[in-house]
Write an enzyme that holds these catalytic residues in place. Structure first.
Site, PDB file in Angstrom:
ATOM      1  N   ARG A 293       2.538  -6.562   9.041  1.00  0.00           N
ATOM      2  CA  ARG A 293       1.826  -5.411   9.617  1.00  0.00           C
ATOM      3  C   ARG A 293       2.379  -5.031  10.994  1.00  0.00           C
ATOM      4  NH1 ARG A 293      -3.976  -7.548   7.451  1.00  0.00           N
ATOM      5  NH2 ARG A 293      -4.113  -6.281   5.567  1.00  0.00           N
TER       6      ARG A 293
ATOM      7  N   THR B  30      -5.441  -7.234  10.692  1.00  0.00           N
ATOM      8  CA  THR B  30      -5.720  -5.992   9.953  1.00  0.00           C
ATOM      9  C   THR B  30      -5.204  -4.774  10.699  1.00  0.00           C
ATOM     10  OG1 THR B  30      -7.721  -7.049   9.121  1.00  0.00           O
ATOM     11  CG2 THR B  30      -7.583  -4.666   8.860  1.00  0.00           C
TER      12      THR B  30
ATOM     13  N   ASN C 182      -1.931   0.093   6.870  1.00  0.00           N
ATOM     14  CA  ASN C 182      -1.456  -1.197   7.386  1.00  0.00           C
ATOM     15  C   ASN C 182      -0.559  -1.930   6.384  1.00  0.00           C
ATOM     16  OD1 ASN C 182      -3.472  -1.956   5.640  1.00  0.00           O
ATOM     17  ND2 ASN C 182      -4.591  -3.223   7.097  1.00  0.00           N
TER      18      ASN C 182
ATOM     19  N   PHE D 175     -15.814   3.229   6.729  1.00  0.00           N
ATOM     20  CA  PHE D 175     -14.445   3.604   6.343  1.00  0.00           C
ATOM     21  C   PHE D 175     -14.210   3.528   4.837  1.00  0.00           C
ATOM     22  CE2 PHE D 175     -14.434  -0.875   7.764  1.00  0.00           C
ATOM     23  CZ  PHE D 175     -13.920  -1.522   6.640  1.00  0.00           C
TER      24      PHE D 175
ATOM     25  N   ARG E 143      -2.143 -14.395   4.476  1.00  0.00           N
ATOM     26  CA  ARG E 143      -2.860 -13.735   5.578  1.00  0.00           C
ATOM     27  C   ARG E 143      -2.081 -13.900   6.885  1.00  0.00           C
ATOM     28  NH1 ARG E 143      -7.613 -11.899   4.670  1.00  0.00           N
ATOM     29  NH2 ARG E 143      -8.565 -12.319   6.677  1.00  0.00           N
TER      30      ARG E 143
ATOM     31  N   GLU F 164      -9.542 -10.676  -7.685  1.00  0.00           N
ATOM     32  CA  GLU F 164      -8.596  -9.574  -7.480  1.00  0.00           C
ATOM     33  C   GLU F 164      -7.420  -9.661  -8.462  1.00  0.00           C
ATOM     34  OE1 GLU F 164      -7.603  -9.467  -3.299  1.00  0.00           O
ATOM     35  OE2 GLU F 164      -9.587  -8.686  -2.777  1.00  0.00           O
TER      36      GLU F 164
ATOM     37  N   LYS G  24       0.822  -1.216   0.000  1.00  0.00           N
ATOM     38  CA  LYS G  24       0.000   0.000   0.000  1.00  0.00           C
ATOM     39  C   LYS G  24       0.858   1.270   0.000  1.00  0.00           C
ATOM     40  CE  LYS G  24      -4.011  -2.060   2.338  1.00  0.00           C
ATOM     41  NZ  LYS G  24      -5.022  -1.837   3.408  1.00  0.00           N
TER      42      LYS G  24
ATOM     43  N   TYR H 276     -12.549  -2.271  -3.882  1.00  0.00           N
ATOM     44  CA  TYR H 276     -13.014  -2.479  -2.503  1.00  0.00           C
ATOM     45  C   TYR H 276     -14.545  -2.484  -2.404  1.00  0.00           C
ATOM     46  CZ  TYR H 276      -8.496  -2.078   0.008  1.00  0.00           C
ATOM     47  OH  TYR H 276      -7.240  -2.279   0.541  1.00  0.00           O
TER      48      TYR H 276
ATOM     49  N   HIS I 202      -2.234  -5.405   1.567  1.00  0.00           N
ATOM     50  CA  HIS I 202      -3.541  -6.047   1.418  1.00  0.00           C
ATOM     51  C   HIS I 202      -3.310  -7.444   0.860  1.00  0.00           C
ATOM     52  CE1 HIS I 202      -7.646  -6.889   0.068  1.00  0.00           C
ATOM     53  NE2 HIS I 202      -7.079  -7.365  -1.028  1.00  0.00           N
TER      54      HIS I 202
HETATM   55  P1  CMP Z   1      -7.401  -4.544   3.702  1.00  0.00           P
HETATM   56  O1  CMP Z   1      -6.912  -5.915   3.958  1.00  0.00           O
HETATM   57  O2  CMP Z   1      -6.797  -3.799   2.575  1.00  0.00           O
HETATM   58  O3  CMP Z   1      -8.989  -4.575   3.480  1.00  0.00           O
HETATM   59  C1  CMP Z   1      -9.813  -3.456   3.728  1.00  0.00           C
HETATM   60  C2  CMP Z   1      -9.118  -2.380   4.491  1.00  0.00           C
HETATM   61  O4  CMP Z   1      -9.934  -1.471   5.169  1.00  0.00           O
HETATM   62  C3  CMP Z   1      -8.271  -2.992   5.590  1.00  0.00           C
HETATM   63  O5  CMP Z   1      -7.174  -3.667   5.021  1.00  0.00           O
HETATM   64  C4  CMP Z   1      -7.936  -1.762   6.433  1.00  0.00           C
HETATM   65  O6  CMP Z   1      -6.754  -1.101   5.999  1.00  0.00           O
HETATM   66  C5  CMP Z   1      -9.125  -0.825   6.145  1.00  0.00           C
HETATM   67  N1  CMP Z   1      -9.916  -0.546   7.338  1.00  0.00           N
HETATM   68  C6  CMP Z   1     -10.126   0.665   7.868  1.00  0.00           C
HETATM   69  N2  CMP Z   1     -10.920   0.595   8.936  1.00  0.00           N
HETATM   70  C7  CMP Z   1     -11.236  -0.710   9.107  1.00  0.00           C
HETATM   71  C8  CMP Z   1     -12.028  -1.414  10.053  1.00  0.00           C
HETATM   72  N3  CMP Z   1     -12.657  -0.800  11.062  1.00  0.00           N
HETATM   73  N4  CMP Z   1     -12.115  -2.761   9.911  1.00  0.00           N
HETATM   74  C9  CMP Z   1     -11.500  -3.408   8.887  1.00  0.00           C
HETATM   75  N5  CMP Z   1     -10.736  -2.770   7.956  1.00  0.00           N
HETATM   76  C10 CMP Z   1     -10.610  -1.431   8.077  1.00  0.00           C
END
Ligand code: CMP
Length: 136
Positions: A105, A94, A115, A60, A88, A129, A12, A52, A118
């Site tokens: 992370r 996350t 973070n 968010f 993962r 994807e 990212k 997304y 992805h």
């Molecule tokens: P990612 O794995 O890219 O998938 C969706 C992204 O939303 C996640 O990583 C986070 O960076 C972002 N995000 C922001 N707020 C939240 C939240 N409350 N819960 C989950 N993902 C979040």
């Protein structure tokens, strides 16, 4: 029985901005992932919204799409035995505050938004994807 899978990984903007892409790629390679395809790109917010889309009802969503399109990213197709789960596990939780030692992370994540990486959450989504970014 072997179960070699492909999964999509995105480094990212927060990580690319800090020049962490090579270190993160090394972490993948050290865990036995092959990087089958990769490209450094910057996407439009409208493309991030498509990518997304599963999160479109989340509070968010807007910030997430603005963020993913805010700077260069590195998108990669990773291959390994059970790649979706292995990725993962290597990424960690996350929220970097909840991530285990040794995960990407934990090491590089700044916040739940920034973070650093992805990864696809299922084999089915990995196919979608990968096709999203590498459809040629
Ligand atoms: P990612 O794995 O890219 O998938 C969706 C992204 O939303 C996640 O990583 C986070 O960076 C972002 N995000 C922001 N707020 C939240 C939240 N409350 N819960 C989950 N993902 C979040």
């Amino acid at each position: 029985m072997s179960n070699v899978e492909e999964t999509l990984s995105i480094i990212k903007p927060d990580a690319v901005d800090r020049n962490l892409d090579n270190e993160i790629k090394e972490m993948f390679k050290n865990k036995g992932f092959s990087i089958l395809k990769e490209k450094k790109i910057q996407i439009e917010k409208s493309e991030a919204e498509k990518f997304y889309k599963v999160h479109e009802t989340k509070p968010f969503y807007n910030d997430l799409c603005a963020y993913l399109s805010s700077g260069p990213i590195v998108v990669m197709v990773l291959e390994k035995e059970n790649a979706v789960l292995a990725n993962r596990e290597l990424m960690g939780a996350t929220n970097p505050n909840d991530a285990e030692e040794g995960t990407i992370r934990k090491k590089y994540g700044i916040s739940i938004d920034k973070n650093s990486v992805h990864g696809s959450d299922s084999v089915e989504n990995a196919k979608i994807e990968i096709d999203f970014f590498f459809n040629d």
